[in-house]
Design a protein around this motif. Sequence first.
Motif, PDB file in Angstrom:
ATOM      1  N   MET A   1      11.554 -21.025  -8.744  1.00 24.81           N
ATOM      2  CA  MET A   1      10.586 -20.398  -9.671  1.00 24.81           C
ATOM      3  C   MET A   1      11.281 -19.293 -10.447  1.00 24.81           C
ATOM      4  SD  MET A   1       6.729 -19.002  -8.965  1.00 24.81           S
ATOM      5  CE  MET A   1       7.109 -17.951  -7.594  1.00 24.81           C
ATOM      6  N   THR A   2      11.063 -19.288 -11.757  1.00 26.76           N
ATOM      7  CA  THR A   2      11.621 -18.191 -12.549  1.00 26.76           C
ATOM      8  C   THR A   2      10.646 -17.015 -12.504  1.00 26.76           C
ATOM      9  OG1 THR A   2      10.508 -18.767 -14.599  1.00 26.76           O
ATOM     10  CG2 THR A   2      12.606 -19.875 -14.146  1.00 26.76           C
ATOM     11  N   ILE A   3      11.139 -15.884 -12.958  1.00 24.22           N
ATOM     12  CA  ILE A   3      10.304 -14.692 -12.951  1.00 24.22           C
ATOM     13  C   ILE A   3       9.142 -14.840 -13.932  1.00 24.22           C
ATOM     14  CG2 ILE A   3      11.617 -13.392 -14.666  1.00 24.22           C
ATOM     15  CD1 ILE A   3      11.447 -10.999 -12.704  1.00 24.22           C
ATOM     16  N   ASP A   4       9.336 -15.599 -15.018  1.00 24.91           N
ATOM     17  CA  ASP A   4       8.222 -15.802 -15.969  1.00 24.91           C
ATOM     18  C   ASP A   4       7.164 -16.718 -15.362  1.00 24.91           C
ATOM     19  OD1 ASP A   4      10.915 -16.275 -16.498  1.00 24.91           O
ATOM     20  OD2 ASP A   4      10.552 -17.394 -18.331  1.00 24.91           O
ATOM     21  N   ASP A   5       7.615 -17.742 -14.641  1.00 23.39           N
ATOM     22  CA  ASP A   5       6.632 -18.586 -13.943  1.00 23.39           C
ATOM     23  C   ASP A   5       5.816 -17.726 -12.985  1.00 23.39           C
ATOM     24  OD1 ASP A   5       7.815 -20.752 -15.189  1.00 23.39           O
ATOM     25  OD2 ASP A   5       9.119 -21.197 -13.473  1.00 23.39           O
ATOM     26  N   LEU A   6       6.536 -16.887 -12.246  1.00 20.31           N
ATOM     27  CA  LEU A   6       5.884 -16.020 -11.271  1.00 20.31           C
ATOM     28  C   LEU A   6       4.824 -15.151 -11.940  1.00 20.31           C
ATOM     29  CD1 LEU A   6       5.843 -14.659  -8.413  1.00 20.31           C
ATOM     30  CD2 LEU A   6       7.453 -13.009  -9.358  1.00 20.31           C
ATOM     31  N   ARG A   7       5.212 -14.514 -13.043  1.00 21.39           N
ATOM     32  CA  ARG A   7       4.267 -13.624 -13.731  1.00 21.39           C
ATOM     33  C   ARG A   7       3.004 -14.377 -14.125  1.00 21.39           C
ATOM     34  NH1 ARG A   7       6.773 -11.330 -18.735  1.00 21.39           N
ATOM     35  NH2 ARG A   7       4.807 -10.194 -18.917  1.00 21.39           N
ATOM     36  N   GLY A   8       3.199 -15.606 -14.591  1.00 20.23           N
ATOM     37  CA  GLY A   8       2.036 -16.389 -15.004  1.00 20.23           C
ATOM     38  C   GLY A   8       1.125 -16.736 -13.841  1.00 20.23           C
ATOM     39  N   ALA A   9       1.713 -16.821 -12.644  1.00 23.98           N
ATOM     40  CA  ALA A   9       0.943 -17.303 -11.495  1.00 23.98           C
ATOM     41  C   ALA A   9       0.199 -16.202 -10.748  1.00 23.98           C
ATOM     42  CB  ALA A   9       1.897 -18.027 -10.531  1.00 23.98           C
ATOM     43  N   ILE A  10       0.458 -14.958 -11.087  1.00 19.14           N
ATOM     44  CA  ILE A  10      -0.111 -13.859 -10.300  1.00 19.14           C
ATOM     45  C   ILE A  10      -1.579 -13.622 -10.646  1.00 19.14           C
ATOM     46  CG2 ILE A  10      -0.036 -11.340 -10.013  1.00 19.14           C
ATOM     47  CD1 ILE A  10       3.018 -11.555 -10.048  1.00 19.14           C
ATOM     48  N   ASP A  11      -2.388 -13.485  -9.610  1.00 17.96           N
ATOM     49  CA  ASP A  11      -3.790 -13.095  -9.771  1.00 17.96           C
ATOM     50  C   ASP A  11      -3.829 -11.576  -9.682  1.00 17.96           C
ATOM     51  OD1 ASP A  11      -6.374 -12.222  -9.313  1.00 17.96           O
ATOM     52  OD2 ASP A  11      -6.868 -13.846  -7.918  1.00 17.96           O
ATOM     53  N   GLN A  12      -3.941 -10.942 -10.828  1.00 19.80           N
ATOM     54  CA  GLN A  12      -3.779  -9.487 -10.859  1.00 19.80           C
ATOM     55  C   GLN A  12      -4.875  -8.758 -10.108  1.00 19.80           C
ATOM     56  OE1 GLN A  12      -2.426  -7.331 -14.305  1.00 19.80           O
ATOM     57  NE2 GLN A  12      -1.852  -9.243 -15.339  1.00 19.80           N
ATOM     58  N   GLU A  13      -6.072  -9.318 -10.132  1.00 17.31           N
ATOM     59  CA  GLU A  13      -7.160  -8.625  -9.451  1.00 17.31           C
ATOM     60  C   GLU A  13      -6.901  -8.600  -7.946  1.00 17.31           C
ATOM     61  OE1 GLU A  13     -11.011  -9.794 -11.083  1.00 17.31           O
ATOM     62  OE2 GLU A  13     -11.891  -8.941  -9.240  1.00 17.31           O
ATOM     63  N   ALA A  14      -6.504  -9.755  -7.406  1.00 21.34           N
ATOM     64  CA  ALA A  14      -6.193  -9.828  -5.971  1.00 21.34           C
ATOM     65  C   ALA A  14      -4.999  -8.937  -5.644  1.00 21.34           C
ATOM     66  CB  ALA A  14      -5.891 -11.280  -5.581  1.00 21.34           C
ATOM     67  N   LEU A  15      -4.022  -8.953  -6.528  1.00 21.36           N
ATOM     68  CA  LEU A  15      -2.839  -8.122  -6.313  1.00 21.36           C
ATOM     69  C   LEU A  15      -3.220  -6.649  -6.259  1.00 21.36           C
ATOM     70  CD1 LEU A  15       0.222  -7.630  -6.200  1.00 21.36           C
ATOM     71  CD2 LEU A  15       0.239  -7.749  -8.705  1.00 21.36           C
ATOM     72  N   GLY A  16      -4.091  -6.230  -7.177  1.00 21.13           N
ATOM     73  CA  GLY A  16      -4.535  -4.836  -7.206  1.00 21.13           C
ATOM     74  C   GLY A  16      -5.183  -4.435  -5.892  1.00 21.13           C
ATOM     75  N   ARG A  17      -6.008  -5.336  -5.373  1.00 19.48           N
ATOM     76  CA  ARG A  17      -6.671  -5.029  -4.092  1.00 19.48           C
ATOM     77  C   ARG A  17      -5.653  -4.876  -2.972  1.00 19.48           C
ATOM     78  NH1 ARG A  17     -10.595  -8.823  -5.871  1.00 19.48           N
ATOM     79  NH2 ARG A  17      -9.506 -10.444  -4.690  1.00 19.48           N
ATOM     80  N   ARG A  18      -4.660  -5.768  -2.942  1.00 17.87           N
ATOM     81  CA  ARG A  18      -3.669  -5.690  -1.868  1.00 17.87           C
ATOM     82  C   ARG A  18      -2.846  -4.404  -1.962  1.00 17.87           C
ATOM     83  NH1 ARG A  18      -2.602 -11.226  -2.634  1.00 17.87           N
ATOM     84  NH2 ARG A  18      -0.438 -10.817  -3.249  1.00 17.87           N
ATOM     85  N   LEU A  19      -2.464  -4.046  -3.195  1.00 17.10           N
ATOM     86  CA  LEU A  19      -1.680  -2.828  -3.380  1.00 17.10           C
ATOM     87  C   LEU A  19      -2.496  -1.599  -2.961  1.00 17.10           C
ATOM     88  CD1 LEU A  19      -0.125  -3.714  -6.849  1.00 17.10           C
ATOM     89  CD2 LEU A  19       1.165  -3.354  -4.729  1.00 17.10           C
ATOM     90  N   TYR A  20      -3.765  -1.620  -3.337  1.00 14.13           N
ATOM     91  CA  TYR A  20      -4.609  -0.481  -2.992  1.00 14.13           C
ATOM     92  C   TYR A  20      -4.778  -0.381  -1.477  1.00 14.13           C
ATOM     93  CZ  TYR A  20      -8.265   2.991  -3.213  1.00 14.13           C
ATOM     94  OH  TYR A  20      -8.972   4.148  -3.051  1.00 14.13           O
ATOM     95  N   ASP A  21      -4.942  -1.527  -0.822  1.00 15.23           N
ATOM     96  CA  ASP A  21      -5.064  -1.521   0.646  1.00 15.23           C
ATOM     97  C   ASP A  21      -3.810  -0.945   1.288  1.00 15.23           C
ATOM     98  OD1 ASP A  21      -7.543  -2.589   0.456  1.00 15.23           O
ATOM     99  OD2 ASP A  21      -6.936  -4.653   0.924  1.00 15.23           O
ATOM    100  N   CYS A  22      -2.696  -1.252   0.719  1.00 21.06           N
ATOM    101  CA  CYS A  22      -1.435  -0.739   1.243  1.00 21.06           C
ATOM    102  C   CYS A  22      -1.391   0.784   1.125  1.00 21.06           C
ATOM    103  CB  CYS A  22      -0.276  -1.384   0.466  1.00 21.06           C
ATOM    104  SG  CYS A  22       1.354  -0.826   0.968  1.00 21.06           S
ATOM    105  N   VAL A  23      -1.794   1.285  -0.039  1.00 15.90           N
ATOM    106  CA  VAL A  23      -1.835   2.746  -0.253  1.00 15.90           C
ATOM    107  C   VAL A  23      -2.791   3.379   0.765  1.00 15.90           C
ATOM    108  CG1 VAL A  23      -2.597   4.553  -1.857  1.00 15.90           C
ATOM    109  CG2 VAL A  23      -1.242   2.605  -2.711  1.00 15.90           C
ATOM    110  N   ARG A  24      -3.972   2.773   0.922  1.00 18.10           N
ATOM    111  CA  ARG A  24      -4.978   3.339   1.821  1.00 18.10           C
ATOM    112  C   ARG A  24      -4.482   3.368   3.269  1.00 18.10           C
ATOM    113  NH1 ARG A  24     -10.654   0.968   0.776  1.00 18.10           N
ATOM    114  NH2 ARG A  24      -9.471  -0.915   1.255  1.00 18.10           N
ATOM    115  N   ASP A  25      -3.749   2.339   3.636  1.00 22.10           N
ATOM    116  CA  ASP A  25      -3.227   2.239   4.995  1.00 22.10           C
ATOM    117  C   ASP A  25      -2.217   3.362   5.286  1.00 22.10           C
ATOM    118  OD1 ASP A  25      -2.600   1.001   7.535  1.00 22.10           O
ATOM    119  OD2 ASP A  25      -0.743   0.287   6.577  1.00 22.10           O
ATOM    120  N   LEU A  26      -1.399   3.673   4.298  1.00 22.61           N
ATOM    121  CA  LEU A  26      -0.317   4.641   4.510  1.00 22.61           C
ATOM    122  C   LEU A  26      -0.752   6.088   4.264  1.00 22.61           C
ATOM    123  CD1 LEU A  26       2.522   2.684   2.651  1.00 22.61           C
ATOM    124  CD2 LEU A  26       2.141   2.823   5.130  1.00 22.61           C
TER     125      LEU A  26
END
Lengths: 437, 437, 437
Positions: A1-26
């Motif tokens: 997978m190229t980085i452009d393919d990856l970017r296209g495949a990301i669900d940003q809303e889900a990603l935002g939730r995961r990142l926020y959970d990580c911040v909250r955990d730490l």
Amino acid sequence: MTIDDLRGAIDQEALGRRLYDCVRDLYPICRSITGDGVRETLRRLQSVAPLTVHEIPTGTQVFDWTVPLEWNIRDAYVMNLRGERVIDFRRSNLHVVNYSVPVHARLSLERLRPHLFTLPDLPQWIPYRTSYYEESWGFCLSQQQLEALEEGDYEVCIDSSLAPGSLTYGECYLPGESMDEILISCHVCHPSLANDNLSAVAVAAYLVGFLGRISRHYSYRVLFIPGTIGAITWLSRNERIVPRIRHGLVLTGLGDAGRFTYKKSRRGDAVVDRAAVHVLRQLGDHEVQDFSPYGYDERQFCSPGLNLPVGRLSRTPHGCAPEYHTSADGLDYVRPTQLAGSLMACLAILEVLEGDRTYLSQNPKCEPQLGKRGLYHTIGGLTRLPVTEMAMLWVLNLADGEHSLLDIVERSGCPFGVIRTAATILCEFGLLKEAAG
Amino acid sequence: MTIDDLRGAIDQEALGRRLYDCVRDLYPICRSITGDGVRETLRRLQSVAPLTVHEIPTGTQVFDWTVPLEWNIRDAYVMNLRGERVIDFRRSNLHVVNYSVPVHARLSLERLRPHLFTLPDLPQWIPYRTSYYEESWGFCLSQQQLEALEEGDYEVCIDSSLAPGSLTYGECYLPGESMDEILISCHVCHPSLANDNLSAVAVAAYLVGFLGRISRHYSYRVLFIPGTIGAITWLSRNERIVPRIRHGLVLTGLGDAGRFTYKKSRRGDAVVDRAAVHVLRQLGDHEVQDFSPYGYDERQFCSPGLNLPVGRLSRTPHGCAPEYHTSADGLDYVRPTQLAGSLMACLAILEVLEGDRTYLSQNPKCEPQLGKRGLYHTIGGLTRLPVTEMAMLWVLNLADGEHSLLDIVERSGCPFGVIRTAATILCEFGLLKEAAG
Amino acid sequence: MTIDDLRGAIDQEALGRRLYDCVRDLYPICRSITGDGVRETLRRLQSVAPLTVHEIPTGTQVFDWTVPLEWNIRDAYVMNLRGERVIDFRRSNLHVVNYSVPVHARLSLERLRPHLFTLPDLPQWIPYRTSYYEESWGFCLSQQQLEALEEGDYEVCIDSSLAPGSLTYGECYLPGESMDEILISCHVCHPSLANDNLSAVAVAAYLVGFLGRISRHYSYRVLFIPGTIGAITWLSRNERIVPRIRHGLVLTGLGDAGRFTYKKSRRGDAVVDRAAVHVLRQLGDHEVQDFSPYGYDERQFCSPGLNLPVGRLSRTPHGCAPEYHTSADGLDYVRPTQLAGSLMACLAILEVLEGDRTYLSQNPKCEPQLGKRGLYHTIGGLTRLPVTEMAMLWVLNLADGEHSLLDIVERSGCPFGVIRTAATILCEFGLLKEAAG
């Protein structure tokens, strides 16, 4: 997978939730430049990113510096004579000046005052203060708390330890086709401050995960280090790696509501500088700052004897929002969408770095005939050219071995992705070849 | 006669009339990238400019391209069942898509429609469309005409031929003192469009006449060629001449009411770019565009393997006026004064190119005493210096062998003619000598 | 004493009074490019500055020029038949065209008129006019005076002499640690004009006094010379010194109420240009002009064969105020505070030139630990850094042997004094060493 393919495949809303959970955990962990807070933080991050933890003993000489004593803290308070904790570490670890030496004493308010730090102009917020390199102790509290303190004696307790131990940092290495490296660095030494810098810690950790899934031209090295002393320690121990670093980004403050700010490397015209400027321009409102020798670990990476091509990506720059280094930099201050947008911007910058190449037109004299290859509209006389055809003409015109795709992007004003796609198509048709070396 | 003497002697009003008559004479001819239209155009131009006509056979390989079949057309129409020509080539040669293959058929309106081209937003005008490199046919008509067409069957006829023949272009060579050349190029492939490009064809042809009468430092080569394929054909057949081309201008769209637009060469800082920018600045309101790989034959001259110092002079740039490539680019759209002004601007640019020299002051240490030579006012203490004295001081100050007159013009802000005159006077007094090489 | 110590110790009000007294003392003298007026001026200046007076004989060849006959004048008038002096040299030495040949004749107003110079637009003021290099005579008067002249005959007398003698100039040389020189030059050839140029003469003379009291890196050469011919004479006789001139300033018009104007050297980016621009920016509203080959003696210093790094410091530039070269440039036109401010600006520029050095950080990899040396605040987490700490970080970051302090000043935006102090402190702590050569 190229980085452009990856970017296209990301669900940003889900990603935002995961990142926020990580911040909250730490968030609740009391970190410092050494000690168990950093260790626990790195341990939890290992579930997201396969990082190696390094321990560097107290007393190790690192360039002009020395790895300090390790600091740990269990409890701290100021208690009035009625037994009430009027300042309580358990409520916020910002209440203790970071790296305070242990103390247990009874003091009058008058004698206590020089050890109390507030923000008179922001009376509800607790400041964040440190005293890493001078043996000292203190408490931080809101101006309102301070004003509510009655005259009289208080029991003061900081149950900390400052003792030989080690400095802890995390490191991730992802090999690519090339030994040349892209360095990504974030500081992990701040206690309960969400944007500064758990936002960037979370982004960096998830970035490792994503980068692990793509085919990489560059090798990647991601550092989770205490600010200043951590960067100095890493650089001091890895001088042989330094020459391999082709591009780098310091990440910090990536979760607040502000627009992006990119601070250029000391060089000012490094490829990472130009890539970041291009990406942020495509993304909209943003700010670009010239290098200055104050800030985060770009100070060390860009010191004159290293002068690495390392810039810094933030949202609102440190010191430019009142919440900076106060208790107001809490979990409400960072937003899932902003965290996800920051990670996406990092990927967009890395896409430029990964995809930047220099080509040679195989038909340098006059244009090749795109039409006979089906690459050009057949009805002539139109006023305006389709975007992809225009991009192909730009690539062909500048494919002289002296312009990289990023040069073409800058001169044409076309987005990197469009230029890259045009180059790929032209390569497929044999009209373009990558220039050697 | 020098080019400056020539410029002074020209009666611009009479010149404008002659240029306009030339445009009017050529307007009715149906030109294309090959065929009798170009031949007849060049034949008529021979009365103005001594040009040589070249015929390059169909099938000749020219770089990545091939000289196409020759196209000629005698008649074309769409006729309703009442025998009325609802679209009639005899009324406007724009009605036929240029390079349409022959067709004679009876078609329903429904089946005809994909072959009809209009400008829905400009409902009274006929568009200009081509299909050089895909075998196809079509008619162009106004949106109003289209809407007036009744359902039913039509007789469709394009009495054209597409057959082996040749590509025709005209070339004029005027030798100068130097083998170094200035290239001037215009496209002669558009049918009844007055500004694009009969305006520039007329200007180029009269320019040849004028250049024939002056003493020339450079040799001049003026090309009357079909767009794209003509430039590629000429370049492919004249590679040995390419290294001699020191400066060049593509001329197009020089008769409309707009201000001048100069599009820089790919190099961006070629002498012709700087000369043109200086001249247009002196002339007043104008626009300077950076190079882009779309437009007219500068695309070919500035391809990466040639990278010639060739810019483009136009008035309103192609695609920036609604009249572009429509029937509204007719004889009313060009103006005699604009045509004459364009030719004068070309001469002014060529005057700079012809006159640009580098000199050495013969008194490089301190100023020479101009007063004792009668070159300086005798009463001192004045606030401002006369223009010619100021120009002499500038020339003397920068006559170090590293600044050409154009450099001095740019630094001083003085017009080229004033600087050139100052240099000439200083040479006559032995205060200046031309630098070697 | 360093130049910065000196600047701190100056009482500007007292300095302004002394400079103004110097201007007032010299004002009545009738100076020219040769003659006793210059001699008397230099004699009086010797009480302020230890200058050497040079006499160069008439007829001496100096580059393309020749030292002219010496001019002296005792009296001059135009007298009506009633014996009244209607124009009287004793009232203003501007009344005589400078360098007028002797004349004694009776002339009608009609025949006198071509010898009369006025300013019709400024009817109350007498213009200043010269005729150095053409034998001629004339009177300057106000337009009002001219209009009051009755028809009829007048007795015209100019009791001057134009005879072999010499050209006189003053020169001061102050040796420094280095043989490299800073040149300061002012013209002393104008008669009763206060701002042009007694203001700069006084500033230059007092500058000599101050420079004599400081420890100097550079050697200083201060010239008090007649304009144009004086500069040419000095340069012609001192060609061996020219290569030692590292920086230079022409001083003129330093007493009027206007803001500072700095005119760059021909090089445009000489260190003195950058130093002056920095200092004037710090001082507030000012103007920077590009070099042009008209003006004062920078014309000679910046001629192409010398191309010295010499700029010009003025207040309102010559020719930009109506008072320029008229009787309105009198003692009321200059102000003590402006004179003192000009001298202070000169010292500030010289401080930059004297103090500019290039350093090497002794800890080029990462920052050195300033805290352990007491050079850094101990409480961390603050939003903004103290100015001196920021300056130390800038100096350390750019102390790579390729950036001088002036480079650091320009990049950081910090004032030179702050950067210089930071460098001094860092040197004392062994963190910085001056780069060789």
